[in-house]
Design a protein around this motif. Structure first.
Motif, PDB file in Angstrom:
ATOM      1  N   UNK A   1      23.975 -34.182 -40.701  1.00 50.05           N
ATOM      2  CA  UNK A   1      24.630 -35.144 -41.587  1.00 50.05           C
ATOM      3  C   UNK A   1      25.930 -35.688 -41.014  1.00 50.05           C
ATOM      4  N   UNK A   2      26.717 -34.815 -40.388  1.00 52.82           N
ATOM      5  CA  UNK A   2      28.074 -35.190 -39.974  1.00 52.82           C
ATOM      6  C   UNK A   2      28.124 -35.713 -38.545  1.00 52.82           C
ATOM      7  N   UNK A   3      27.169 -35.288 -37.713  1.00 54.25           N
ATOM      8  CA  UNK A   3      27.221 -35.664 -36.297  1.00 54.25           C
ATOM      9  C   UNK A   3      26.019 -36.521 -35.885  1.00 54.25           C
ATOM     10  N   UNK A   4      24.816 -36.007 -36.085  1.00 53.80           N
ATOM     11  CA  UNK A   4      23.630 -36.702 -35.562  1.00 53.80           C
ATOM     12  C   UNK A   4      23.436 -38.087 -36.183  1.00 53.80           C
ATOM     13  N   UNK A   5      23.519 -38.170 -37.503  1.00 55.20           N
ATOM     14  CA  UNK A   5      23.317 -39.467 -38.159  1.00 55.20           C
ATOM     15  C   UNK A   5      24.395 -40.487 -37.788  1.00 55.20           C
ATOM     16  N   UNK A   6      25.690 -40.130 -37.863  1.00 57.80           N
ATOM     17  CA  UNK A   6      26.707 -41.104 -37.434  1.00 57.80           C
ATOM     18  C   UNK A   6      26.592 -41.482 -35.958  1.00 57.80           C
ATOM     19  N   UNK A   7      26.216 -40.515 -35.121  1.00 56.77           N
ATOM     20  CA  UNK A   7      26.039 -40.811 -33.697  1.00 56.77           C
ATOM     21  C   UNK A   7      24.903 -41.802 -33.489  1.00 56.77           C
ATOM     22  N   UNK A   8      23.808 -41.583 -34.184  1.00 58.11           N
ATOM     23  CA  UNK A   8      22.660 -42.497 -34.085  1.00 58.11           C
ATOM     24  C   UNK A   8      23.024 -43.895 -34.586  1.00 58.11           C
ATOM     25  N   UNK A   9      23.813 -43.947 -35.643  1.00 60.48           N
ATOM     26  CA  UNK A   9      24.155 -45.231 -36.254  1.00 60.48           C
ATOM     27  C   UNK A   9      25.173 -46.015 -35.434  1.00 60.48           C
ATOM     28  N   UNK A  10      26.150 -45.312 -34.841  1.00 60.06           N
ATOM     29  CA  UNK A  10      27.258 -45.998 -34.167  1.00 60.06           C
ATOM     30  C   UNK A  10      27.156 -45.999 -32.645  1.00 60.06           C
ATOM     31  N   UNK A  11      26.342 -45.092 -32.090  1.00 59.42           N
ATOM     32  CA  UNK A  11      26.286 -44.968 -30.642  1.00 59.42           C
ATOM     33  C   UNK A  11      27.468 -44.208 -30.071  1.00 59.42           C
ATOM     34  N   UNK A  12      28.210 -43.520 -30.937  1.00 59.98           N
ATOM     35  CA  UNK A  12      29.364 -42.720 -30.496  1.00 59.98           C
ATOM     36  C   UNK A  12      29.155 -41.266 -30.911  1.00 59.98           C
ATOM     37  N   UNK A  13      29.506 -40.347 -30.013  1.00 58.51           N
ATOM     38  CA  UNK A  13      29.298 -38.931 -30.308  1.00 58.51           C
ATOM     39  C   UNK A  13      30.598 -38.186 -30.587  1.00 58.51           C
ATOM     40  N   UNK A  14      31.677 -38.927 -30.782  1.00 57.74           N
ATOM     41  CA  UNK A  14      32.959 -38.290 -31.082  1.00 57.74           C
ATOM     42  C   UNK A  14      32.937 -37.537 -32.406  1.00 57.74           C
ATOM     43  N   UNK A  15      31.904 -37.771 -33.210  1.00 54.76           N
ATOM     44  CA  UNK A  15      31.783 -37.065 -34.485  1.00 54.76           C
ATOM     45  C   UNK A  15      31.554 -35.566 -34.290  1.00 54.76           C
ATOM     46  N   UNK A  16      31.237 -35.172 -33.062  1.00 54.11           N
ATOM     47  CA  UNK A  16      31.168 -33.740 -32.750  1.00 54.11           C
ATOM     48  C   UNK A  16      32.491 -33.063 -33.088  1.00 54.11           C
ATOM     49  N   UNK A  17      33.586 -33.791 -32.904  1.00 52.98           N
ATOM     50  CA  UNK A  17      34.908 -33.230 -33.175  1.00 52.98           C
ATOM     51  C   UNK A  17      35.126 -32.945 -34.659  1.00 52.98           C
ATOM     52  N   UNK A  18      34.281 -33.513 -35.509  1.00 54.95           N
ATOM     53  CA  UNK A  18      34.325 -33.191 -36.939  1.00 54.95           C
ATOM     54  C   UNK A  18      33.378 -32.035 -37.239  1.00 54.95           C
ATOM     55  N   UNK A  19      32.170 -32.126 -36.733  1.00 56.92           N
ATOM     56  CA  UNK A  19      31.158 -31.124 -37.052  1.00 56.92           C
ATOM     57  C   UNK A  19      31.463 -29.749 -36.509  1.00 56.92           C
ATOM     58  N   UNK A  20      31.938 -29.690 -35.257  1.00 56.93           N
ATOM     59  CA  UNK A  20      32.123 -28.377 -34.630  1.00 56.93           C
ATOM     60  C   UNK A  20      33.155 -27.505 -35.355  1.00 56.93           C
ATOM     61  N   UNK A  21      34.371 -27.995 -35.628  1.00 47.31           N
ATOM     62  CA  UNK A  21      35.334 -27.116 -36.301  1.00 47.31           C
ATOM     63  C   UNK A  21      34.927 -26.744 -37.723  1.00 47.31           C
ATOM     64  N   UNK A  22      34.326 -27.693 -38.452  1.00 47.66           N
ATOM     65  CA  UNK A  22      33.893 -27.334 -39.805  1.00 47.66           C
ATOM     66  C   UNK A  22      32.729 -26.352 -39.758  1.00 47.66           C
ATOM     67  N   UNK A  23      31.988 -26.372 -38.647  1.00 47.94           N
ATOM     68  CA  UNK A  23      30.963 -25.351 -38.452  1.00 47.94           C
ATOM     69  C   UNK A  23      31.566 -23.967 -38.313  1.00 47.94           C
ATOM     70  N   UNK A  24      32.731 -23.876 -37.667  1.00 46.55           N
ATOM     71  CA  UNK A  24      33.432 -22.591 -37.579  1.00 46.55           C
ATOM     72  C   UNK A  24      33.868 -22.124 -38.963  1.00 46.55           C
ATOM     73  N   UNK A  25      34.311 -23.067 -39.780  1.00 47.33           N
ATOM     74  CA  UNK A  25      34.684 -22.724 -41.154  1.00 47.33           C
ATOM     75  C   UNK A  25      33.477 -22.183 -41.915  1.00 47.33           C
TER      76      UNK A  25
END
Length: 312
Positions: free
Chosen positions: A40-64
Motif C-alpha cells: 500500500x505504501x511503497x509498491x502502489x505509489x511506486x507503480x503510479x509515479x515511477x519513483x521508489x523513494x516511498x521506500x523511505x516511508x515504508x521501511x521505518x514504519x515497518x520497524x514500528x
C-alpha cells in the motif's frame, strides 16, 4: 532470475523464522503485515509515479510494526519485551515521521538521489526493466523487515529469564549511545543547512561537529544501533538452544550476524554513503578535499592535508 535473486536470502530468512518452534506465529503475522504495508505504501505509489523513494516511508514504519507485534505477541520476560519493543517503535517512528515530513513538504515529488543511483546501478547490471526492478526492490525491503531485521526483536523478546546478562546491558548502552549520536549528527546537519540558507551559501560541505570526524556519522551511528541490538540478543539466542534444534539454533545465530552485515552494506554501498558521495562530488566543489581529510564511515582523526600531499 537476475531480478529475483536479491530476494532469495531474505525469503530464506523469513522461512527460517516460520519453521522455528519459537517464532512461527509471530513471524507469519509480521510478514503478512509487512507485505501489506509495503504493497500500500511503497509498491502502489511506486507503480503510479515511477519513483521508489516511498521506500523511505515504508521501511521505518515497518520497524514500528515489528516493535508493536513484538510487544503484543511475545512470551518473554515482560521488561525485556517492553525494552526491545520500545526500541523498535521509537527508532522506526522517528524515521517514519521524518519521511512523512519529506512527503508533505514535496521532497518526494522527485526521486531521491540514492534511488536515482540505484537505477544507474541496475542499468549497469543489465536490468533494463526499471519498473520491475523497482517493484522487486520494494518487496525486498518488506521481506527484509519480515526476516532478518526482525531477528533481534523476536529473539530478545522470547527469553523468559528474569536475569539480566552483562551482554544485554552492553547492547542497550551501545544502542542508546548510537541513537543519541545519530540524532546529534542529524541535528548538526540540519543546523548547518539552515545557517547556510540564511547566509546565502550554497553547496558547501558540512564538516562541523561529528561530521568533522566522519563523512557519514549518521550512517555509522545507525549501523551501531543495529549492532547494539545484535549484541543484546546474544544471551537470548543461547537460551533458544533449549527449545530449538541445533541446526535451527545455528542458523538463527548466523541470521543475527547477518543483520550487521546487511546494515553495513546498505549504509555504505547500497543506499548510503557511496550513492550520496557520487552526487556530492559533482555538486560540492570542496567535497574532494573533504574526502581526503575525513574518513567515509568509521569516525577517526582529521587527516592533515599537508601529510596527504607528502604521501602523494
Amino acid at each position: 532470475m537476475k531480478y529475483i535473486s536479491p530476494l532469495l536470502p531474505f525469503i530464506a530468512g523469513w522461512l527460517l523464522l516460520l519453521l522455528t518452534a519459537s517464532f512461527a506465529e509471530i513471524s507469519l503475522i509480521n510478514g503478512l503485515l509487512q507485505l501489506l504495508l509495503f504493497a500500500l505504501v511503497v509498491c502502489l505509489p511506486t507503480w503510479k509515479t515511477g519513483r521508489m523513494s516511498y521506500v523511505d516511508i515504508g521501511w521505518p514504519w515497518g520497524l514500528t510494526v515489528i516493535g508493536i507485534i513484538t510487544w503484543l505477541f511475545s512470551d518473554g520476560e515482560p521488561m525485556r519485551v517492553a525494552i526491545v519493543s520500545i526500541a523498535y517503535i521509537f527508532a522506526g517512528s522517528r524515521m517514519g515521521l521524518g519521511a512523512i515530513k519529506l512527503l508533505t513538504s514535496g521532497h518526494l515529488n522527485s526521486e531521491l538521489p540514492r534511488y536515482e543511483f540505484q537505477k544507474r546501478r541496475w542499468q549497469k547490471q543489465g536490468k533494463n526493466n526499471i519498473p520491475l526492478a523497482m517493484q522487486i526492490e520494494a518487496i525486498l525491503q518488506g521481506v527484509a523487515n519480515a526476516a532478518f531485521l526482525a531477528f533481534p526483536a523476536f529473539i530478545i523478546a522470547s527469553n523468559p529469564s528474569a536475569e539480566v546478562s552483562p551482554l544485554e546491558v552492553l547492547g542497550i548502552i551501545i544502542w542508546l549511545s548510537a541513537f543519541v549520536m545519530e540524532s546529534v549528527a542529524d541535528m548538526q546537519k540540519l543546523k548547518f543547512l539552515s545557517t547556510n540558507k540564511q547566509t546565502g551559501k550554497r553547496n558547501s560541505v558540512c564538516n562541523i561537529g561529528l561530521w568533522k570526524y566522519s563523512r557519514h556519522p549518521n550512517y555509522f551511528a545507525e549501523w551501531m544501533v543495529w549492532n547494539g541490538l545484535v549484541i543484546a540478543a546474544i544471551p537470548s539466542w543461547f537460551a533458544l538452544l533449549e527449545v530449538e534444534s541445533m541446526l535451527t539454533f545455528v542458523l538463527l545465530g548466523l541470521g543475527l550476524l547477518f543483520v550487521s552485515r546487511i546494515m553495513y552494506t546498505t549504509l555504505v554501498t547500497y543506499t548510503g554513503a557511496v550513492p550520496s558521495e557520487f552526487y556530492s562530488v559533482q555538486k560540492r566543489p570542496e567535497y574532494k578535499d573533504y574526502q581526503k581529510t575525513t574518513n567515509m564511515f568509521f569516525p577517526g582523526p582529521v587527516k592533515s592535508p599537508q601529510l596527504i600531499e607528502e604521501r602523494e
